[in-house]
Design a protein around this motif. Structure first.
Motif: not given
Length: 402
Positions: A28-29, A35-39, A233-240
């Motif tokens: 998460s961020g 940059a994706i928030s923990a929430e 290993d998702s870092h972003h919302l576009h990576q489920p």
């Protein structure tokens, strides 16, 4: 503006039974490259219907479990605190770094640097693991993306350099000069090879998966089994998140929270299936009628293998591959819900695992861009002579094509 939708009740189309879905590697961020928030991360994880989230932010331990409780999600998912150690400092002891590895569970210590992270810069991998085990004797260490892939730099892939600049060669013995650093113990008695889990599938990179599968088979054939896992290993919302995921055969109380001691015992025993959609059920039954599945050991020379694959209607499955001691002994068509049965005969201690594949259809591609339906199992073990000691078949069984 608020828009309300009248949706029918969701209906589960695949019963996963005792398999608990887990993502061993998710960001998460809190990580410097996300940059994706923990929430948002926690909500996305629940939306993916995954059960256990191992929090693995880069080089810091964070209060992700507290964030889940603040959102009221503690009954939806179980959060395991951990971290991804990246060791970016180069030194005389580790001139090529240590690659990336996860460690969990790790306690969050808010009054300490980076939440209580142990030292991991400028030292060898075995020294990092020794320090982690001093901090928590029950810690699980996972070697991440050990081969260079589409999204992985060579420096981040431990088997590309072994910290010293020499690539791991799975076709050579571990005591060969090219591989020997893996089995040389440090002053603490720990070796670089003494991690607990191997991340065989990372995201949707099938080429990387196949490289790591050769490494995994080489280790097993030389008596150094490490359970294989699949992670997003998702870092972003576009990576489920939780795609791919690991299904852990967990025999505990139903629902959340998961009993972590039972879950961790199943993880260490290799009762794991990695999947980007399909769920294969592999079983062996010996001549006396004793059966077992992934992670179990059976005694005998003659067995009946059965393989059944479950999948949702939008997850295509059409082929399976069965491996005995690293060699393909059967490959062909299979359909979801169909049970494949195959006689197996062995003369020596052996291991069997399977892979299943399918093509990415339109609906699957929309839900899982960049992925293809596939799954692998960890081994079922065969103790041919029943002496209670499993003997590795030896590296000669490794096909050069792998």
């Amino acid at each position: 503006q608020e828009l309300r939708l009248d949706l029918p009740a969701l209906r589960r189309v695949v019963d996963t039974g005792d398999w608990v879905s887990t993502d061993f590697h998710v960001h998460s961020g809190y990580s410097f490259d996300s940059a994706i928030s923990a929430e948002q991360r926690l909500r996305s994880f629940v939306a993916q219907d995954a059960a256990v989230l191992v929090a693995t932010e880069h080089d810091r331990i964070v209060p992700m479990a507290e964030r889940a409780r603040a959102l009221g999600l503690q009954r939806e998912i179980t959060v395991v605190g951990g971290a991804e150690l990246t060791g970016m400092v180069r030194s005389a002891r580790a001139p090529a770094g240590i690659g990336h590895l996860n460690a969990f569970p790790l306690p969050y210590r808010p009054g300490e640097f980076a939440g209580g992270m142990p030292a991991h810069e400028g030292i060898r991998l075995h020294q990092v693991m020794a320090g982690l085990r001093r901090l928590n004797p029950d810690v699980v260490v996972q070697l991440n993306h050990p081969r260079r892939g589409v999204a992985t730099d060579a420096a981040d892939a431990f088997f590309e350099h072994l910290s010293l600049g020499e690539r791991f060669n799975p076709g050579l013995p571990l005591d060969n000069i090219q591989n020997r650093s893996l089995i040389e113990a440090g002053e603490d008695g720990v070796r670089d090879i003494d991690f607990d889990l191997l991340e065989m599938a990372n995201g949707g990179d099938l080429a990387q998966y196949q490289q790591v599968r050769a490494d995994w088979l080489s280790l097993i054939l030389q008596g150094e089994y490490r359970p294989a896992v699949a992670s997003s290993d998702s870092h972003h919302l576009h990576q489920p998140a939780a795609l791919p995921r690991s299904y852990v055969a967990y025999r505990g109380a139903a629902g959340s929270p998961v009993e972590l001691d039972r879950w961790r015992a199943a993880v260490r025993a290799g009762r794991i299936v990695g999947s980007s959609g399909p769920l294969p059920e592999l079983r062996l039954t010996n001549a006396t009628g004793v059966g077992g599945g992934v992670g179990d050991t059976l005694v005998g020379h003659e067995f009946k293998l059965s393989l059944t694959v479950q999948s949702a209607p939008w997850v295509n499955v059409d082929q399976a591959w069965i491996y005995l001691n690293g060699r393909v002994i059967w490959g062909g068509a299979i359909s979801p819900g169909e049970t494949l049965e195959l006689p197996i005969q062995v003369e020596q201690d052996s291991f069997i695992f399977v892979e299943v594949y399918g093509d990415a259809g339109e609906a699957y591609t929309a839900l899982a861009p960049g992925h293809r339906p596939m799954a692998f199992t960890n081994p079922v073990w065969i103790d041919a002579d029943g002496d209670g000691q499993w003997s590795a078949p030896g590296l000669d069984s490794l096909p050069l094509a792998l």
